[in-house]
Each structure stands twice: as C-alpha cells, then as structure tokens.
Scaffold this active site. Structure first.
Site, PDB file in Angstrom:
ATOM      1  N   THR A 172     -86.030  27.259  31.034  1.00  0.00           N
ATOM      2  CA  THR A 172     -86.161  25.820  30.837  1.00  0.00           C
ATOM      3  C   THR A 172     -85.172  25.341  29.769  1.00  0.00           C
ATOM      4  OG1 THR A 172     -87.769  24.020  30.562  1.00  0.00           O
ATOM      5  CG2 THR A 172     -88.117  25.982  29.204  1.00  0.00           C
ATOM      6  N   ASP A 231     -85.889  22.789  41.587  1.00  0.00           N
ATOM      7  CA  ASP A 231     -86.193  21.357  41.575  1.00  0.00           C
ATOM      8  C   ASP A 231     -85.957  20.719  42.935  1.00  0.00           C
ATOM      9  OD1 ASP A 231     -86.858  21.519  38.933  1.00  0.00           O
ATOM     10  OD2 ASP A 231     -85.101  20.435  38.187  1.00  0.00           O
ATOM     11  N   GLY A 278     -94.075  12.653  40.590  1.00  0.00           N
ATOM     12  CA  GLY A 278     -93.460  13.759  39.857  1.00  0.00           C
ATOM     13  C   GLY A 278     -94.394  14.953  39.743  1.00  0.00           C
ATOM     14  N   GLY A 291     -77.896  13.346  37.750  1.00  0.00           N
ATOM     15  CA  GLY A 291     -77.927  14.365  36.702  1.00  0.00           C
ATOM     16  C   GLY A 291     -78.390  15.701  37.272  1.00  0.00           C
ATOM     17  N   GLY A 292     -79.016  16.517  36.418  1.00  0.00           N
ATOM     18  CA  GLY A 292     -79.441  17.845  36.855  1.00  0.00           C
ATOM     19  C   GLY A 292     -80.441  17.796  37.990  1.00  0.00           C
ATOM     20  N   ARG A 295     -69.709  10.887  37.390  1.00  0.00           N
ATOM     21  CA  ARG A 295     -70.515  12.013  37.881  1.00  0.00           C
ATOM     22  C   ARG A 295     -71.102  11.708  39.261  1.00  0.00           C
ATOM     23  NH1 ARG A 295     -75.988  12.866  34.158  1.00  0.00           N
ATOM     24  NH2 ARG A 295     -77.096  10.982  34.786  1.00  0.00           N
ATOM     25  N   LYS A 353     -80.773  26.279  31.105  1.00  0.00           N
ATOM     26  CA  LYS A 353     -80.583  26.396  32.560  1.00  0.00           C
ATOM     27  C   LYS A 353     -79.128  26.644  32.961  1.00  0.00           C
ATOM     28  CE  LYS A 353     -84.591  23.555  33.872  1.00  0.00           C
ATOM     29  NZ  LYS A 353     -85.096  22.487  34.758  1.00  0.00           N
ATOM     30  N   ASN A 369     -82.908  28.191  37.068  1.00  0.00           N
ATOM     31  CA  ASN A 369     -84.160  28.065  36.318  1.00  0.00           C
ATOM     32  C   ASN A 369     -85.158  29.157  36.668  1.00  0.00           C
ATOM     33  OD1 ASN A 369     -85.015  27.063  38.802  1.00  0.00           O
ATOM     34  ND2 ASN A 369     -86.547  25.737  37.840  1.00  0.00           N
TER      35      ASN A 369
END
Lengths: 273, 273
Positions: free
Chosen positions: B78, B119, B255, B145-146, B172, B82, B103
């Site tokens: 975590t 994820d 989530g 993002g990630g 990005r 990562k 991860n």
C-alpha cells in the site's frame, strides 16, 4: 486452537497491531504463536506472534529486514538460531551474555536489539511456584548443555548456597562449573552419579527420560520428601523421573510447567518498558 | 473486531501458519489484515495477514528480509510503495507492467516475486456483480491517476467498445488515453466536462466527493437509467454522485463495494497456484 486464544483475538488484528516474530529453522512445529499471543493479549496488548522460517545462511538478511520493520517490537528465537542471534544484539542481559545465547529480543530506545534468555528464569519461577525458596539451598543439576547452563546460572543468581553439576561431558561440565563459580555467588562443584548426598533442589536438564527405557537421571533413593525436583523434558509430559520423585513425596516441576513459566518470562521481557 | 474474523481464526495460529504481509508507511490505519485473513481462512487456508511498517528508504532491506523468510508467501503493498514494489518483482502481470505499479506480490517457483494489481479488476468485478456486461459498451472514466489508470486498463481489457477519459491534468490524461489506445482493444479518447454524450458505464476514479461541497464529477443529467455508475470514493460510504445516480434509476457500485472485490481479487491472486 484453544478457545482462550480465539477469544483473545477479539481484541483485534489491524494495521495498528504490534508484531512479534518467532524465528527458527524449521518453524512449523512450534506452538508458541498462539500461546504467547494469547498471553500478550491477556495483558491488554494489541500484539501478535507470527512464525518466521529462516535458514542459518539468511539470518543476517532476515534481521536487517526485521529491524527495518518499525512495528516489529520483538523477536523470539528458537533452534538453531539462539547462539547466532547474539550477533544482532547491541546489548544483552547478564544471563544472555553469560550463555552467549539469546532466545528473546526487544528494541532498545534507538531501535537496536536487546537480547535475553528465559529457560533459567522459567525453571526457577516454576520452582518458586511449587513452594521452593532457592536462597541458601543445596542444588544439584544434571546436564550442562544449553538448558542446563541457563538453569545453573539462574539457580546461582537466585542465591543457592551450592550447586553440584553432573554431565557425561566432563569438559563442558568443568567449564560451566568454573564459570558459574566465577560469578562469586555460591559454591559450584562437579559431581558424579555416585554422589550419595541429598539435595534440597534437583533439576534434570538432560534428555534422560525422553525415550522409553532411559535410565533415571539420578538415584532417586537420594531424594528426601523435602527435595524439590524439576525436569526440562516435555515429552512425555510425565517422565519416569518425576513419577519416581512424586512417589517419594517430593514437590515437582514438569517440563510443561517450566515452559509455561518460560512463556511468561518471554511475555514479561518483551512487553516491559 | 467482527465475530466472523474471530471465528475464522479457530482454524489456528501456529508455526505452520503461512504468513502474508501488508507493507506501507504509515500502516496503522489499514483495516485489511483482519478482512483478508478472514477471506483466506474462509477458503481453507491456514494463513494470516500482518502489518509491516516500512519507510521508503528501508524498502529494499525489508524486501530482502521478507524474501529470505520462507513462510512469507505474499506481500500486499500500500501507499507509498506501490510503484517502488515493482523493483523487487522478477515478473509482473500485464496490468502491473502497464501501470508500473504492484499492490500484491506472490512467489514464483524460484522464490522470487510476481507482482499484480487489483484496483482495476476489483472495479470491473463489482460492475459485473451489479449486472453490467462491459463487452461492447461505451465507457466514461473520470480521473487518470493511479486508480483511474488501473480501472481504465481493466475496462479496455474487459472489452468496452470505447473509453472516454477526463482529468484536470491534460498531460496525464492524453498520455493514458494514448497508451490505452495502444493496447489495440477499443477506441480510447480524451473528453471534457462539456461532453453531452450518454454512456453505458461511468466510473469516478477522482477524489471528487470526499469533501462536503465537492462538485459532482460529471453532469448527472447525462445519466440514463441503464447507465452503470461506479465510484472509488469510500469516505463517505455513499457519495453525492452515487446518490444522484441512484435517483436517476442507475445501478451503482460504491467505493466500499469495489474494495470488497479488490480484497477478493487479492485473495484470489495470492492463493491461486
């Protein structure tokens, strides 16, 4: 697993849990992760003991990793790493320094390791729990190996007036007697199996009794009903030596009772500030 | 702790227990040791997940120690490790290689580490569980993002016909769209918040919704009742975006629901041969 351990884990396992390792090779046979975890949780600590299987050649790499893991607060050390573990300790208890071995490590304030040993204090604590007061007593120890050395140290530290040591290995027996005498606490001598003397405390720290047909570690006719008798052997739980001592009316400490106190000594050492 | 976890530990903790770490800095806030341990034990594995608090500067030392510890079968990784974790992997899943992040690590046959990520597969598994069939669908992703990159990869791998990506960071966003398009599975484009199109799947992988008063990640008037809507935000458990989507009749994935599937994906990855 026993329900006491299961119930004790109601206190939680999370990212905040403090981690203790027990490191050995092999490791699958050890029972202490559940027992020591339960004992720590009974004292209110959110802690867990987990096994670490590490070969001798990897011990330095393992200890570097454990040291770098900030929530690892301690390491219990078992066979074959008890001697090598001292190399990774910045400081040692007097007993660990005497023995050149450590079976429990906790952090110093700077994150380095402080090593101690628990076999000797465990046997003496078990003898005290059985009603024995070692101070000023005449003690006899059979076995001058790792367990015997630890128990000899703790008996001398506890204040016995004299300690007679017997082992088939004359060289290590003499060396241990000489070093224990050098502590300056009481008379320490080498005895042999023709020793007719009666002792207040007799402890078997040899493997005698593990196999059916093993001779008794000493002539039980020398035991008085007032003699306290201890044995480190845990398999079988009740050795012929302890049975014979009980038949003579002695108070006894079995290997299992000793190791319960060893476990307590480990928890005490690891959790105390 | 929940009783399910406590009961699951009835299966035992001993020297034979297989060990998994979750490594991060900080680590005290993570909840997964209990949840992942319970999930592994529900599958019949005598395993435990314990936290490892390791600073970035110590990560290489930590991994050397974990690698040398033979009963450590896997490592969950975590924040903030990562990306760095891939340096300690000999092999990576396609998704981990694409993301340059891992991860979850498990052993290769030679004891080295194989890295994966969860994820993206977690969100897609949660969408499927809600009844969504991504194959051939038009998808919209907010956040590059990630988490967004992982979910974008998994949506494209799952066979969406098109993926429109939106993020405040144009560079990005363009880079991710270009790389995902390069996988050759479907059309991947950059969209903006004036996009009037209706999508079959909309996923928020941005932090929008974590703070009271955050604007919704997109104009919910574009949502049809047939649109599947996902959100990576776990605090609050029910975001204004999910609430608005439900008000329009959409099937939703919160989530929390996503992370349940992420946990399952981790367990699946770590325990499968």
């Amino acid at each position: 697993m026993d329900t006491a351990f299961s119930a004790s884990l109601d206190a939680g396992l999370s990212g905040a849990t403090r981690v203790y390792h027990i490191v050995g090779d092999p490791i699958a046979q050890v029972k202490s992760p559940a027992g020591v975890t339960a004992a720590m949780r009974a004292r209110g600590s959110d802690a867990i003991v987990i096994p670490a299987h590490v070969a001798p050649a990897d011990l330095a790499t393992y200890f570097a990793g454990a040291t770098a893991t900030r929530n690892v607060d301690g390491v219990i050390v078992t066979v074959p790493h008890k001697f090598a573990a001292t190399e990774f300790c910045k400081s040692l208890t007097d007993e660990a320094a005497f023995l050149g071995a450590a079976n429990m490590l906790k952090r110093n304030a700077d994150g380095s390791w402080h090593g101690g040993t628990s076999d000797g204090v465990g046997m003496v604590a078990a003898l005290r729990a059985a009603g024995c007061r070692p101070e000023g007593k005449r003690a006899s120890l059979i076995g001058a190996g790792g367990a015997g050395s630890a128990i000899g140290f703790s008996l001398v530290e506890a204040g016995v007036a004299s300690l007679a040591i017997r082992d088939f290995d004359a060289a290590r027996t003499g060396a241990l007697a000489s070093r224990l005498a050098g502590l300056g606490h009481g008379a320490v001598t080498v005895s042999d199996d023709t020793d007719p003397q009666s002792y207040d405390i007799v402890v078997n720290a040899s493997p005698a009794g593990m196999r059916p047909g093993d001779p008794l570690p000493l002539d039980v006719s020398t035991l008085a009903p007032t003699t306290f008798v201890g044995d480190v052997v845990t398999k079988p739980p009740l050795t012929p030596f302890i049975e014979a001592a009980r038949a003579r009316g002695c108070q006894t400490v079995t290997g299992t009772q000793m190791f319960e106190r060893v476990c307590e000594a480990i928890v005490e050492f690891l959790l105390e500030d």
